[in-house]
Design an enzyme around this catalytic site. Structure first.
Site, PDB file in Angstrom:
ATOM      1  N   GLU A  74       0.824  -1.205   0.000  1.00  0.00           N
ATOM      2  CA  GLU A  74       0.000   0.000   0.000  1.00  0.00           C
ATOM      3  C   GLU A  74       0.860   1.258   0.000  1.00  0.00           C
ATOM      4  O   GLU A  74       0.615   2.209  -0.763  1.00  0.00           O
ATOM      5  CB  GLU A  74      -0.929  -0.010   1.217  1.00  0.00           C
ATOM      6  N   HIS A 140     -11.242   5.314  -8.692  1.00  0.00           N
ATOM      7  CA  HIS A 140      -9.791   5.416  -8.507  1.00  0.00           C
ATOM      8  C   HIS A 140      -9.061   4.638  -9.595  1.00  0.00           C
ATOM      9  O   HIS A 140      -8.061   5.110 -10.152  1.00  0.00           O
ATOM     10  CB  HIS A 140      -9.423   4.874  -7.126  1.00  0.00           C
ATOM     11  N   HIS A 336      -3.638  -9.440 -16.128  1.00  0.00           N
ATOM     12  CA  HIS A 336      -4.888  -9.125 -16.818  1.00  0.00           C
ATOM     13  C   HIS A 336      -5.176  -7.626 -16.748  1.00  0.00           C
ATOM     14  O   HIS A 336      -5.642  -7.024 -17.722  1.00  0.00           O
ATOM     15  CB  HIS A 336      -6.030  -9.924 -16.191  1.00  0.00           C
TER      16      HIS A 336
END
Length: 369
Positions: A74, A140, A336
């Protein structure tokens, strides 16, 4: 700042933006979106805290168990995002200062990128403060894709040669290229909504979903963007421990932690099936565009772009199938996301080639090729 220098900064910012998108996917898919419960720091620190005594105190203060393997992804993601913001500020200032000496320097995209990256930062904050609310998470993700797309388009605008394709050839592909571009944007939004609601594993069979899915699907609930159509007491009973800390702080309406998803299986199936159907539509339409471009006899450049588009499209579909067959392995799922980025950028390049570069050429007084 000269065009050449601006282009280098735009390329550097694009690389950073791609890294942020992939890091964001890694963070989201590894359930590390709330690895740091505060923003912009982490448990009150600029970086991940290391002191054991401080960590114990912070766990009590933030009502969350510290997990370094979730906090680090994060914070790395956030630091890369801050770096993009800094480079975009440099681009904005450099473009406007350079335009004083060279009126041909485009300033529209840097002027859009600056407020966009600021808003993206706010979305990053709200992602944490609103406990990964799906609508905020999807916005986001789309913001990250938008920033990279505009940076890539700015790189194309700043390239030395403006026109490299005749309008006669370009006209053959203009409409289909634009339709393909719009469809891919919509499909990326569907993918973002699927990921934000943890619906990627709602269907484990091909081509659409598990047997009997048509009798067990809730599209209305699946696309409730604000997700207020559920009873909190049901979730409180099912996941008492998950919401205990939030309940202690809540005043009025309970503040829900959306990590792991709060929708029912039927609602997640609806989201997943929509993404699957969208993928098939994109494959057919973009595949047709690639096929027609490969068959174009009057332009080697178009044929090259067609082959590249076909390769990216097939690779993205194979990654999507692999997610289903192998139960969403982390590396494949992140790839992906990357495939979606490459497909979008490829279509931006195609549209610039057949649609947008001629408008730019007229603005700068260039001649059509």
């Amino acid at each position: 700042m000269q065009k050449k220098t601006l282009r280098k900064f735009a390329i550097f910012a694009s690389i950073l933006a791609l890294c942020v998108i992939l890091l964001g996917a890694w963070t989201r898919l590894s359930d590390a979106g709330l690895g740091c419960p505060d923003w912009p720091g982490c448990y009150g620190h600029f970086t991940v805290p290391q002191d054991a005594d401080y960590i114990k105190q912070a766990e009590v203060e933030y009502n969350q168990v510290f997990e370094a393997d979730k906090a680090w992804p994060e914070m790395i993601h956030r630091h890369f995002a801050k770096a993009i913001g800094l480079v975009i500020i440099i681009l904005f200032v450099g473009a406007w200062r350079g335009r004083r000496k060279d009126p041909s320097i485009p300033v529209l995209l840097p002027s859009i990128l600056l407020p966009l990256v600021i808003f993206q930062g706010l979305l990053g904050m709200w992602t944490v403060t609103l406990k990964v609310h799906p609508f905020v998470v999807m916005l986001h993700l789309l913001g990250g894709f938008s920033i990279l797309s505009l940076l890539f388009l700015y790189i194309l605008q700043l390239r030395p040669k403006i026109v490299s394709l005749s309008q006669v050839v370009a006209k053959k592909f203009k409409k289909l290229a634009m339709v393909s571009f719009v469809l891919v944007i919509l499909q990326i939004a569907l993918g973002g909504w699927t990921a934000a609601n943890y619906a990627a594993t709602a269907c484990t069979e091909l081509p659409f979903c598990n047997d009997g899915w048509t009798q067990n699907v809730d599209f209305k609930g699946g696309y409730d963007l604000w997700q207020k159509g559920f009873e909190f007491d049901e979730f409180k009973a099912l996941e008492q421990e998950k919401f205990e800390a939030d309940l202690a702080k809540a005043q009025g309406e309970p503040f829900i932690n959306y990590e792991g998803g709060v929708l029912s299986h039927e609602q997640k199936v609806a989201i997943h099936v929509s993404h699957r159907i969208g993928a098939y539509i994109v494959f057919l339409v973009v595949g047709l565009l690639a096929f027609l471009m490969i068959r174009e006899k009057d332009s080697v450049l178009i044929r090259h772009f067609g082959r590249a588009l076909a390769l990216v499209l097939i690779g993205q579909m194979l990654l999507g199938f692999s997610n289903i067959i192998f139960a969403l392995p982390l590396y494949v799922a992140v790839a992906h996301n990357g495939g979606g980025v490459i497909l979008l950028l490829t279509l931006i390049a195609v549209n610039f080639l057949v649609n947008w570069q001629f408008r730019q050429a007229k603005q700068v007084g260039g001649k059509h090729g």
